[in-house]
Design an enzyme around this catalytic site. Structure first.
Site, mmCIF file in Angstrom:
data_model
loop_
_atom_site.group_PDB
_atom_site.id
_atom_site.type_symbol
_atom_site.label_atom_id
_atom_site.label_comp_id
_atom_site.label_asym_id
_atom_site.label_seq_id
_atom_site.Cartn_x
_atom_site.Cartn_y
_atom_site.Cartn_z
ATOM 1 N N MET A 2 126.597 22.186 -27.824
ATOM 2 C CA MET A 2 126.883 21.920 -26.410
ATOM 3 C C MET A 2 126.846 20.423 -26.134
ATOM 4 O O MET A 2 125.896 19.744 -26.517
ATOM 5 C CB MET A 2 125.834 22.588 -25.503
ATOM 6 C CG MET A 2 125.723 24.093 -25.655
ATOM 7 S SD MET A 2 127.197 24.960 -25.162
ATOM 8 C CE MET A 2 127.207 24.648 -23.424
ATOM 9 N N CYS A 83 120.921 30.836 -29.605
ATOM 10 C CA CYS A 83 120.508 29.865 -28.587
ATOM 11 C C CYS A 83 119.321 30.401 -27.796
ATOM 12 O O CYS A 83 119.389 31.492 -27.237
ATOM 13 C CB CYS A 83 121.667 29.558 -27.645
ATOM 14 S SG CYS A 83 121.191 28.397 -26.349
ATOM 15 N N LYS A 122 126.335 33.930 -35.477
ATOM 16 C CA LYS A 122 125.340 32.899 -35.818
ATOM 17 C C LYS A 122 124.013 33.329 -35.214
ATOM 18 O O LYS A 122 123.952 33.672 -34.032
ATOM 19 C CB LYS A 122 125.766 31.540 -35.263
ATOM 20 C CG LYS A 122 124.784 30.412 -35.576
ATOM 21 C CD LYS A 122 125.451 29.058 -35.348
ATOM 22 C CE LYS A 122 124.526 27.904 -35.681
ATOM 23 N NZ LYS A 122 123.733 27.469 -34.530
ATOM 24 N N GLY A 196 118.421 21.729 -40.629
ATOM 25 C CA GLY A 196 117.682 20.673 -41.302
ATOM 26 C C GLY A 196 118.357 20.075 -42.520
ATOM 27 O O GLY A 196 117.741 19.280 -43.235
ATOM 28 N N GLY A 216 124.585 20.464 -38.390
ATOM 29 C CA GLY A 216 124.723 20.164 -36.970
ATOM 30 C C GLY A 216 124.406 18.715 -36.693
ATOM 31 O O GLY A 216 125.285 17.840 -36.706
HETATM 32 C C1 LIG Z 1 122.815 19.088 -28.657
HETATM 33 C C2 LIG Z 1 122.863 20.391 -29.417
HETATM 34 C C3 LIG Z 1 123.637 21.427 -28.924
HETATM 35 C C4 LIG Z 1 123.706 22.640 -29.627
HETATM 36 N N1 LIG Z 1 124.532 23.600 -29.165
HETATM 37 C C5 LIG Z 1 124.714 24.731 -29.899
HETATM 38 C C6 LIG Z 1 125.682 25.695 -29.532
HETATM 39 O O1 LIG Z 1 126.413 25.551 -28.535
HETATM 40 N N2 LIG Z 1 125.818 26.799 -30.318
HETATM 41 C C7 LIG Z 1 125.059 26.971 -31.450
HETATM 42 O O2 LIG Z 1 125.223 27.967 -32.162
HETATM 43 N N3 LIG Z 1 124.134 26.073 -31.820
HETATM 44 C C8 LIG Z 1 123.962 24.959 -31.076
HETATM 45 N N4 LIG Z 1 123.059 24.026 -31.488
HETATM 46 C C9 LIG Z 1 122.252 24.271 -32.707
HETATM 47 C C10 LIG Z 1 122.965 23.746 -33.943
HETATM 48 O O3 LIG Z 1 124.219 24.384 -34.098
HETATM 49 C C11 LIG Z 1 122.153 24.021 -35.204
HETATM 50 O O4 LIG Z 1 121.994 25.403 -35.361
HETATM 51 C C12 LIG Z 1 120.774 23.367 -35.164
HETATM 52 O O5 LIG Z 1 120.825 22.061 -34.644
HETATM 53 C C13 LIG Z 1 120.162 23.336 -36.558
HETATM 54 O O6 LIG Z 1 121.026 22.712 -37.474
HETATM 55 P P1 LIG Z 1 120.883 21.148 -37.854
HETATM 56 O O7 LIG Z 1 119.479 20.947 -38.306
HETATM 57 O O8 LIG Z 1 121.894 20.936 -38.952
HETATM 58 O O9 LIG Z 1 121.187 20.369 -36.620
HETATM 59 C C14 LIG Z 1 122.971 22.816 -30.818
HETATM 60 C C15 LIG Z 1 122.200 21.764 -31.292
HETATM 61 C C16 LIG Z 1 122.146 20.550 -30.615
HETATM 62 C C17 LIG Z 1 121.315 19.421 -31.164
#
Ligand SMILES: Cc1cc2nc3c(=O)[nH]c(=O)nc-3n(C[C@H](O)[C@H](O)[C@H](O)COP(=O)(O)O)c2cc1C
Length: 317
Positions: A2, A83, A122, A196, A216
């Site tokens: 988002m 979420c 997811k 992570g 992400g």
């Molecule tokens: C600002 C932000 C917005 C996010 N929005 C979504 C979203 O809309 N849908 C979703 O499935 N995950 C969302 N996430 C979670 C990420 O997709 C991801 O699952 C999470 O950050 C863990 O992965 P990472 O450690 O690689 O960031 C969001 C994460 C962040 C930081």
């Protein structure tokens, strides 16, 4: 993600990697069924392959939304069951859907009946502090029975009360072994691990256990990390664009967007804000960010500011 992976961000990421699958921000069924469809689904063809992530829990609304997504040309529909935000819980979707696997199965079935593209899910590996593997196994099994074959597993629990969404991405411990166990238990399913992951070597290690890896935050903050993925993970030959070439490729896109949507309030910064991390790890990355954060310069609305920012760096990027 988002507010992060909007269409401009995805166009930018696509200049860095040709093959990596990109995902939209979560779009709620309410926004599509009752709102401005074009505003939520518009994207640039260059983004492909791009998947539309939906948030919702009403099978009929999800089916309608998935159909719209397919009509607009998205390559995959992904349902958000991860979420944890209060707002999303009030709407009874997101991570709290993990407590209702049969409803998720009904949603998946309704969407699969409505579209011919892949419908994926997811999700997290548990809710609150329960660590019982059987919970996520039964969730995945029930939804797989409805025909879903791809699961993106954010490998930590979602705590529904007491933690903010940000804390929910940091505090519940990562348990990658749970995603690996899912792959062993359901070898026919495509299991994509998330959470992570920060380096190519970590990706490669996960790929010894699961089918795919989703990044992400690291991909957003350090996007040039993706430059090697086409050759390393997709077997696509060729050298990636340099950072400067990425900037150059973005200039005509930004000019066009400002011409089309400037009158509707689109600002240069709405696009360049996603690009602040491009120079991460290089000497002068800070100077690059500073120029791109200069509100006076941004207000002039000239995308060649990107090259001015890069020129401030001591070595060619
Ligand atoms: C600002 C932000 C917005 C996010 N929005 C979504 C979203 O809309 N849908 C979703 O499935 N995950 C969302 N996430 C979670 C990420 O997709 C991801 O699952 C999470 O950050 C863990 O992965 P990472 O450690 O690689 O960031 C969001 C994460 C962040 C930081």
């Amino acid at each position: 993600m988002m507010d992060w992976t909007d269409r401009h961000c995805r166009v930018f990421h696509r200049q860095i990697t040709r093959h990596t699958w990109l995902y939209t921000e979560m779009v709620t069924t309410g926004a599509l069924v009752y709102g401005d469809v074009e505003r939520h689904l518009r994207y640039d063809g260059v983004e492909h392959p791009v998947a539309l992530q939906l948030g919702g829990s009403d099978p009929a609304d999800l089916a309608k939304s998935a159909k719209l997504g397919e009509q607009w040309g998205y390559k995959e529909i992904n349902l958000n069951c991860g979420c944890p935000s209060e707002r999303v819980q009030k709407g009874a979707f997101g991570a709290c859907l993990m407590n209702e696997p049969q409803l998720v199965a009904d949603c998946v079935k309704a969407m699969r009946d409505a579209v011919s593209i892949d419908v994926t899910v997811k999700h997290r590996i548990g809710i609150d502090y329960a660590e019982e593997y059987g919970f996520v196994r039964d969730f995945v099994g029930t939804i797989a029975d409805a025909g879903c074959t791809t699961f993106i597993v954010h490998a930590r629990n979602a705590v529904l009360k007491g933690l903010s969404p940000k804390e929910n991405r940091e505090i519940p411990p990562l348990r990658y072994a749970v995603a690996y166990q899912l792959k062993r238990e359901f070898p026919e399913l495509e299991i994509i691990i998330n959470g992570g992951v920060k380096t190519d070597d970590e990706i490669a290690l996960h790929l010894e256990h699961v089918d795919g890896v989703m990044l992400g935050r690291e991909a957003y903050h350090n996007p040039y990390l993706m430059a090697n993925w086409d050759s390393r993970f997709y077997g696509a030959p060729g050298r990636p664009r340099s950072r400067i070439e990425v900037l150059e490729a973005m200039i005509p896109y930004i000019e066009e967007q400002l011409r089309l949507y400037g009158g509707l309030g689109l600002k240069l910064n709405s696009i360049t804000r996603h690009m602040l991390g491009l120079m991460t790890g290089l000497p002068g990355a800070r100077a690059f960010r500073q120029v791109l954060s200069d509100s006076k310069k941004l207000a002039a609305g000239d995308p060649r500011l990107l090259l001015e920012a890069a020129a401030r760096m001591p070595v060619a990027a």
